[in-house]
Structure formats: C-alpha cells, structure tokens
Motif scaffolding. Structure first.
Motif, short mmCIF file in Angstrom:
data_model
loop_
_atom_site.label_atom_id
_atom_site.label_comp_id
_atom_site.label_asym_id
_atom_site.label_seq_id
_atom_site.Cartn_x
_atom_site.Cartn_y
_atom_site.Cartn_z
N ARG A 1 0.87 -1.19 0.00
CA ARG A 1 0.00 0.00 0.00
C ARG A 1 0.90 1.23 0.00
O ARG A 1 1.65 1.48 0.95
N LEU A 2 0.84 2.02 -1.10
CA LEU A 2 1.73 3.15 -1.29
C LEU A 2 0.93 4.40 -1.60
O LEU A 2 -0.17 4.34 -2.16
N GLN A 3 1.51 5.54 -1.24
CA GLN A 3 0.90 6.83 -1.57
C GLN A 3 1.96 7.71 -2.25
O GLN A 3 3.04 7.91 -1.72
N TYR A 4 1.61 8.21 -3.44
CA TYR A 4 2.52 9.06 -4.20
C TYR A 4 1.93 10.46 -4.30
O TYR A 4 0.75 10.63 -4.61
N GLN A 5 2.77 11.46 -4.02
CA GLN A 5 2.36 12.86 -4.11
C GLN A 5 3.21 13.58 -5.15
O GLN A 5 4.42 13.35 -5.23
N LEU A 6 2.57 14.43 -5.93
CA LEU A 6 3.28 15.18 -6.97
C LEU A 6 2.67 16.57 -7.11
O LEU A 6 1.45 16.72 -7.13
N LYS A 7 3.56 17.58 -7.21
CA LYS A 7 3.11 18.95 -7.47
C LYS A 7 3.91 19.50 -8.65
O LYS A 7 5.14 19.38 -8.69
N LEU A 8 3.18 20.12 -9.59
CA LEU A 8 3.80 20.78 -10.74
C LEU A 8 3.43 22.25 -10.72
O LEU A 8 2.28 22.59 -10.47
N LYS A 9 4.40 23.10 -10.99
CA LYS A 9 4.16 24.55 -10.97
C LYS A 9 4.45 25.15 -12.33
O LYS A 9 5.44 24.82 -12.98
N ARG A 10 3.56 26.04 -12.76
CA ARG A 10 3.80 26.76 -14.00
C ARG A 10 4.53 28.07 -13.68
O ARG A 10 4.36 28.67 -12.63
N PHE A 11 5.35 28.52 -14.62
CA PHE A 11 6.08 29.76 -14.45
C PHE A 11 6.46 30.29 -15.83
O PHE A 11 6.30 29.60 -16.85
N VAL A 12 6.94 31.50 -15.88
CA VAL A 12 7.42 32.09 -17.13
C VAL A 12 8.94 32.02 -17.11
O VAL A 12 9.59 32.54 -16.19
N ASN A 13 9.51 31.34 -18.10
CA ASN A 13 10.97 31.17 -18.12
C ASN A 13 11.67 32.43 -18.64
O ASN A 13 11.00 33.38 -19.09
N PRO A 14 13.00 32.49 -18.58
CA PRO A 14 13.72 33.71 -19.00
C PRO A 14 13.45 34.14 -20.44
O PRO A 14 13.65 35.31 -20.78
N SER A 15 12.98 33.19 -21.27
CA SER A 15 12.65 33.55 -22.66
C SER A 15 11.25 34.13 -22.80
O SER A 15 10.81 34.45 -23.90
N LEU B 1 8.49 32.44 -22.08
CA LEU B 1 7.57 31.38 -22.46
C LEU B 1 6.99 30.70 -21.22
O LEU B 1 7.66 30.60 -20.17
N ASP B 2 5.74 30.24 -21.33
CA ASP B 2 5.16 29.45 -20.25
C ASP B 2 5.95 28.17 -20.10
O ASP B 2 6.28 27.49 -21.08
N ASP B 3 6.23 27.81 -18.85
CA ASP B 3 7.02 26.60 -18.58
C ASP B 3 6.44 25.91 -17.36
O ASP B 3 5.54 26.44 -16.68
N ILE B 4 6.94 24.73 -17.07
CA ILE B 4 6.43 23.94 -15.95
C ILE B 4 7.56 23.15 -15.32
O ILE B 4 8.52 22.76 -16.01
N ALA B 5 7.47 22.93 -14.01
CA ALA B 5 8.53 22.20 -13.30
C ALA B 5 7.93 21.42 -12.14
O ALA B 5 6.87 21.77 -11.61
N VAL B 6 8.63 20.36 -11.76
CA VAL B 6 8.29 19.60 -10.55
C VAL B 6 8.76 20.40 -9.34
O VAL B 6 9.91 20.85 -9.29
N ILE B 7 7.88 20.59 -8.35
CA ILE B 7 8.30 21.29 -7.13
C ILE B 7 8.15 20.40 -5.90
O ILE B 7 8.63 20.77 -4.82
N HIS B 8 7.51 19.23 -6.04
CA HIS B 8 7.34 18.36 -4.87
C HIS B 8 7.04 16.94 -5.32
O HIS B 8 6.21 16.72 -6.20
#
Length: 462
Positions: A106-120, A122-129
C-alpha cells in the motif's frame, strides 16, 4: 490498482477526491468532468515514464495553460497537485529481469507541478514536490475493508514491527534548494539527493532498478495503466508486420498482432477466448488469427455455427468491442488498470449487460486468489448501462457507481473571493442514495432520469 486520488488545480478539479474499487463506473452527462479524471490518470501515467514533463503534457486535450484549473477569465491555478493511493503487486521486476519482493503493497505518491514564465518569456512547468510513502494500517481509509479478512495477507502481507520508517521519496529544502531525497530499500543511511531546480521530469520516472523497489513498484504501476477509446476502423484493420507492434493501442490498433502473440505464449488461449466470445455471442464458435505471410500481416477471423468465416474487416463495431475485451483478459501485457471511455458506443442496448460482465471479469475479485491485480474504471453517459450495472452488481463491494456533475463553488484565490465551476463526483451507495448536492439526495432511478433528460427539474427533495 488505484484506491484513492486527490486532485487540485488540474482542469475542472478543485480540492477533489474519490475512492475506487476494482470495478468502478463513473456516470454523467457530457461536459460533467468525467473524462477529465481519465486525463488526470493518463497524465500521471505518462509522467511516471516520460523524460520530459512537456512531452507528457502535449498528449493532453487543450493548450498548456488550459490544463491548469481556470477560476475566472484569465485566472488560472499556479500549481497542479496530485495524491494517489495504490495497492500494488508484491513482486516487482526491473528492465534487466531482476526481481524483488515488496515489504509494503500500500503506497501513496504525491506530486506537485508549478507553471512559471521562463527567461525567454515562455510558459514553462517544473516539478516542485514529490513524495512516496507506505500506508500503514492506521493510515488507511475504509477501502481496504472490502478485502475478506481471510484474504487480507494475500493482498497486504503482514509486516513485523510498527515503525513508520522514512519516505521512499521526500522533498526537503537544502541550502535553499528544493531537493528530492531517495532512500534505498533495506539499506540504513543509504540515499540519493536530487536538486529539482526547474526539474523537467519526475524523480520517480528516473528509477529503473530494484535497489529502490518500492519506488520502482509505484512507477511500474502507473506506467501500466491503459486507456481505451476504441475506434472501429482501427479494430477492423489487420496488423501490418512492418510496424513491429503487438500491443493493443488505446484506439484498438494491433489487435491481430496481440492475439497472435498471445496464441504463441499460451497454447490454450485461442480456445479460451473462443469459448468466452461464444458465451456472449453464441453465433460465433471459433476465433482464429492467421499469419498472412504473402501480405506480411496478421488477420483475425471469426467462425460462425455454419462454419462461415468472417474477417475483422466485416465485423460490427459491437462484436469487435466484445472480442477486444475477451482478448484483453488473456493478455499478460494488460496492466493493472484499464480505463474505458464510453464502452456502450456501438453496442446494442441488449448487449450492454454482456459488455458489463466482460469488464467485471477483467477486474480483481478479492474473494479469489488470482494475481496479478487488475482494475477497470469506466465512464459513461448511458442510463441503460447504469441500470444494468446496478441491477447486477449493486450489492457487490468490489464494484461501485459514482455520479459526475459540474457544480458551482465559491473560494478564495489569493485575497479575492471567486465563483467557479468544478467537477463533483458522488458515490451511489447500497441504499440507492447519491449525495449529488449538499442539500439533496436522489435515487438510482433519478440518476438514470438525469442522464436521459439532463436536469433534476422533476426530482422531489427528500
């Protein structure tokens, strides 16, 4: 097997959660958000194996920004959050054939993704948790109680001791940098640390060996989820050998090659599939798959009671859908979860109960000892399917029915109070009651009426 999910900030989901049984039906009208749940599961599945988050997102319906919940015109959530609870098979194997036995299933997986504007710009996304933990008995919800007591250790092995232990994955702040820590199974003090500064893939997806067996088990579980949106044209086509594929795709391509592979690996498979199909479609007595060497293709043929042969090219959509489910039951490459979008399409109403029985056969019954774990989740807008399901399986604890509807909520976004539409899924319980609104309960009959008419105008409050 997924047992519970929480979603926030993805499409139409705001502080959403629901539980699943081995066979789960989600009923609702079009635009009620039921397909968005499949989209969330498919995204998690792709993130578990993809080396690039953006590639995984590109498989989704809608533009990049539209995958984040929209609370008002131009106002989108900044973060997507997912929390998935799973029951996994006790054994896991890596790409090199090394096998390991899990201590916890029995396992529990948590994931958070955050959107941001990169130096160019452009809309971008990254793992934060990211986080992966085992669920001890005192953490579990009521779902696990559907397993008979005399079978519990088969699916959930007994573990000596009651120490919580360290998470298999955890996100910490180290030197002001978000860092995922991976603890190696069975090795005290052994761990990896991976900084996730604008990380463009999940850490879970990078694990590929049994040294981290519980992380690998969660990854393999999510990778194996299959999503069916069967297309009759794809189902009818023979499989060309030049494509080198023998896995049934989401649209039904490669059906003939998959059947040929199954027949090579199991001498009795064709007989069993033929017997299964005949049970539901008595006019057909035999299923054959031919290696057409001249045209370099595999082709399926059905034989009827008069010994007439019919290739897949001339079979009805309903027959092909039923045949596909018969084949999947004997396909060892079929993963732990099958999500099926509107299985009633192309099926005569009289055959709906046949389809449901086949889907039920594809899911695990915890009163049996059969491994590996298999699960089916269906979404539908058919009142006929809902009625047949409830009449046949309404009292079976391994099976459940949920109703999907868009509702209006009021919440705070930053310092502003906002009103927005969000998906609500409500369980239809064994007393024929569904909590569709905070102030109203409706019967299964009224759920069917809503699917037919699209409103509750004739429903009396109780």
């Amino acid at each position: 097997m997924i047992t519970k999910i929480k979603i926030n900030g993805f499409k139409s989901f705001h502080n959403f959660e629901m539980t699943f049984t081995p066979f789960t039906i989600i009923a609702g009208t079009n635009a009620s958000g039921k397909s968005n749940l499949f989209d969330a599961l498919e995204l998690l599945s792709k993130l578990a194996e993809s080396d690039n988050i953006k590639k995984a997102l590109q498989s989704q319906r809608g533009d990049f920004l539209e995958l984040f919940s929209m609370y008002d015109k131009g106002i989108y959530a900044d973060v997507m959050e997912f929390e998935v609870e799973m029951l996994v098979n006790q054994k896991v194997k890596d790409a090199w054939g090394n096998e390991a036995v899990l201590k916890y299933t029995r396992l529990q997986y948590q994931l958070k993704l955050k959107r941001f504007v990169n130096p160019s710009g452009l809309d971008d996304i990254a793992v934060i948790h990211e986080k992966l933990i085992n669920l001890k008995k005192d953490n579990e919800d009521l779902w696990i109680k559907i397993i008979p007591k005399n079978k519990i250790e088969l699916w959930r092995p007994k573990v000596d001791g009651n120490r919580k232990g360290k998470p298999y994955l955890d996100t910490i702040n180290k030197n002001s940098i978000d860092t995922v820590v991976i603890h190696q199974d069975g090795s005290k003090g052994t761990f990896r640390q991976i900084p996730i500064v604008n990380a463009n893939r999940t850490v879970l997806s990078s694990i590929d060996n049994v040294d981290f067996k519980h992380v690998l088990a969660a990854k393999e579980e999510m990778k194996s989820w299959k999503f069916l949106q069967l297309n009759p044209d794809d189902l009818r086509e023979p499989t060309n050998k030049s494509n080198g594929e023998d896995e049934i795709t989401s649209s039904g391509k490669n059906l003939a090659a998959a059947l040929y592979r199954i027949s090579l690996n199991n001498d009795f498979a064709l007989k069993e599939i033929s017997r299964k199909l005949n049970k539901f479609l008595p006019q057909f007595i035999d299923v054959k798959v031919f290696d057409d060497k001249e045209n370099r293709q595999f082709i399926i043929k059905l034989i009827d009671v008069d010994k007439k042969e019919y290739t897949s090219r001339v079979l009805s959509e309903g027959t092909l859908r039923i045949l596909t489910l018969c084949i999947l039951e004997y396909d060892d490459n079929f993963g732990s979860l099958l999500c099926f979008e509107e299985p009633e399409n192309g099926i005569h109403p009289a055959r709906i109960s046949t389809m449901l029985d086949l889907l039920a056969d594809l899911s695990t019954d915890f009163s049996d000892n059969e491994l590996p774990l298999k699960q089916v989740i269906v979404n539908t807008h058919s009142s006929v399917l809902v009625g047949n399901f409830w009449a046949t399986y309404g009292n079976d604890e391994n099976k459940s029915l949920w109703f999907s509807k868009m509702v209006t909520k009021i919440d705070f976004f930053g310092d502003n109070k906002i009103k927005f539409e969000t998906t609500k899924l409500s369980p239809v319980d064994k007393n024929f009651i569904a909590e569709l609104f905070t102030d109203r309960k409706v019967s299964i009959v009224e759920v069917q009426d809503y699917l037919d008419k699209g409103n509750f105008s004739s429903v009396n409050e109780k």
